[in-house]
Enzyme design. Structure first.
Site, PDB file in Angstrom:
ATOM      1  N   MET A 178      41.711  49.975  50.989  1.00  0.00           N
ATOM      2  CA  MET A 178      41.791  51.159  50.136  1.00  0.00           C
ATOM      3  C   MET A 178      43.040  52.000  50.376  1.00  0.00           C
ATOM      4  O   MET A 178      43.404  52.820  49.531  1.00  0.00           O
ATOM      5  CB  MET A 178      40.562  52.049  50.349  1.00  0.00           C
ATOM      6  CG  MET A 178      40.526  52.736  51.696  1.00  0.00           C
ATOM      7  SD  MET A 178      39.254  54.035  51.818  1.00  0.00           S
ATOM      8  CE  MET A 178      39.961  55.321  50.814  1.00  0.00           C
ATOM      9  N   TYR A 179      43.725  51.831  51.502  1.00  0.00           N
ATOM     10  CA  TYR A 179      44.873  52.682  51.792  1.00  0.00           C
ATOM     11  C   TYR A 179      45.980  52.431  50.770  1.00  0.00           C
ATOM     12  O   TYR A 179      46.511  51.331  50.659  1.00  0.00           O
ATOM     13  CB  TYR A 179      45.406  52.418  53.200  1.00  0.00           C
ATOM     14  CG  TYR A 179      44.452  52.790  54.326  1.00  0.00           C
ATOM     15  CD1 TYR A 179      43.351  53.618  54.106  1.00  0.00           C
ATOM     16  CD2 TYR A 179      44.654  52.316  55.611  1.00  0.00           C
ATOM     17  CE1 TYR A 179      42.486  53.961  55.128  1.00  0.00           C
ATOM     18  CE2 TYR A 179      43.803  52.651  56.647  1.00  0.00           C
ATOM     19  CZ  TYR A 179      42.710  53.466  56.401  1.00  0.00           C
ATOM     20  OH  TYR A 179      41.856  53.799  57.429  1.00  0.00           O
ATOM     21  N   SER A 180      46.290  53.495  50.043  1.00  0.00           N
ATOM     22  CA  SER A 180      47.286  53.406  48.974  1.00  0.00           C
ATOM     23  C   SER A 180      46.981  52.248  48.038  1.00  0.00           C
ATOM     24  O   SER A 180      47.883  51.558  47.545  1.00  0.00           O
ATOM     25  CB  SER A 180      48.707  53.284  49.540  1.00  0.00           C
ATOM     26  OG  SER A 180      49.050  54.456  50.242  1.00  0.00           O
ATOM     27  N   ASN A 181      45.681  52.030  47.805  1.00  0.00           N
ATOM     28  CA  ASN A 181      45.232  51.013  46.845  1.00  0.00           C
ATOM     29  C   ASN A 181      45.852  49.644  47.125  1.00  0.00           C
ATOM     30  O   ASN A 181      46.311  48.954  46.220  1.00  0.00           O
ATOM     31  CB  ASN A 181      45.541  51.458  45.408  1.00  0.00           C
ATOM     32  CG  ASN A 181      44.779  50.644  44.385  1.00  0.00           C
ATOM     33  OD1 ASN A 181      43.683  50.156  44.656  1.00  0.00           O
ATOM     34  ND2 ASN A 181      45.355  50.486  43.198  1.00  0.00           N
TER      35      ASN A 181
END
Length: 349
Positions: A60-63
């Protein structure tokens, strides 16, 4: 750099890990404080050259951008077999049904997406990014076991939840002969010690290593009290930061931060080194996650490994702490969404 075992496994990791939430293209997630690839690569290279071999990120980090940046950098700067890559899954990656969670479908889907973004054929440590109360434990744990048996994942880890939930998961894994969680990624620092009540004793008893997120309390432990909330991350986290470090505990927090400053001055080192050295004294802690935004922050973290605090200094750091609200078990989507509505763009460590 000396290396330590992750929990009771045979895996050698540096006692400092790089938290790659800091790295991600600004247009993919956290435009205020994330560092794009051009800024991230020199920092990741410096970490490798300093002997750090442990790198943590999440889908999920920065998609997904964080995984991509980390994967390309480690391919260029490190020996894949020498580094330990950790990533996570659970939170939303796409709209609509099955775009989040820990169902068998989600687990088997997201691991392949993460492998592709990381540019590797295996993940060293695959972690569930909080519990998923909408999916039975048995379904999640069996699916994770499939990944280990298939060779896509080497070890399994979990993150912040109630201790009773984690105990249930560990029991089910042992009962069914499934690959077990070897690590717990938890929120623990001088301003947040509630996990000493239940989760940390559980991890010590079961041989689970703790990987610590927010070891510097969103930067609060790295600067004087009057600048404690001056980091961009702290300012933009808003209500979420207040959930972690309640204004109601201001007197205690200030006393702890002042104590960190006095110990740092006595040693002639940075406050960050003192806060990290305190964590590294704790027998449950394998490695704090450092979201380094500069070379100096990486060097401070590495230097903390060799900083020895006296028993009197430790008592001075710990004495001002007061009990506070234990929010660690918040993983219910409705609760998280309520926080996100107050904090647009909020990300979970």
């Amino acid at each position: 750099m000396r290396y330590v075992k992750l929990g009771t496994t045979g895996l050698d990791v540096s006692p400092v890990a790089i938290g790659a939430m800091t790295y991600g293209e600004p247009d993919r997630g956290h435009p205020v404080w994330s560092k794009g690839e051009d800024e991230a690569r020199p920092l990741l290279r410096h970490a490798v050259e300093a002997g750090i071999n442990f790198f943590d990120t999440a889908n999920m980090y920065s998609n997904g951008s964080s995984e991509e940046i980390l994967g390309r950098a480690l391919k260029d700067f490190a020996d894949r077999d020498a580094v330990v890559i950790a990533t996570k899954l659970r939170h939303p990656m796409r709209p609509g049904p099955n775009g989040r969670g820990l169902s068998r479908k989600a687990v088997l889907t997201e691991v392949d997406h993460s492998l592709r973004r990381l540019g590797t054929d295996y993940i060293d440590l695959y972690q569930i990014h909080r519990n998923d109360h909408a999916t039975p434990w048995e379904e999640t744990l069996e699916a994770l076991d499939v990944l280990v048996r298939a060779g896509k994942v080497r070890y399994l880890g979990a993150s912040s939840m109630h201790a009773w939930e984690f105990a249930t998961a560990l029991h089910l894994q042992e009962q069914h002969g499934w690959a077990r969680f070897v690590s717990m990624q938890d929120h623990y620092n001088l301003l947040a010690r509630e996990e000493e009540r239940e989760m940390i004793p559980l991890c010590l008893d079961r041989g689970v290593g703790a990987i610590i997120w927010s070891p510097l309390a969103r930067g609060r432990l790295a600067r004087p009290w009057h600048d404690a909330r001056s980091t961009t991350r702290s300012e933009t986290d808003g209500a979420y930061a207040d959930l972690l470090y309640s204004p109601a505990e201001e007197q205690s927090n200030r006393a702890i931060i002042d104590a960190v400053g006095r110990v740092a001055d006595a040693h002639g080192v940075s406050r960050a080194q003192v806060a990290l050295a305190w964590l590294l004294r704790q027998p449950v802690v394998t490695a704090p996650l450092v979201g380094a935004g500069s070379v100096q922050q990486i060097d401070d973290a590495v230097a903390a490994v060799d900083l020895v605090l006296t028993d009197d200094e430790v008592r001075a750091l710990e004495a001002p702490y007061t009990p506070r609200y234990d929010w660690q078990g918040i993983s219910d989507e409705a609760e998280l969404e309520a926080i996100r509505r107050r904090v647009p763009g909020m990300a979970l460590a």
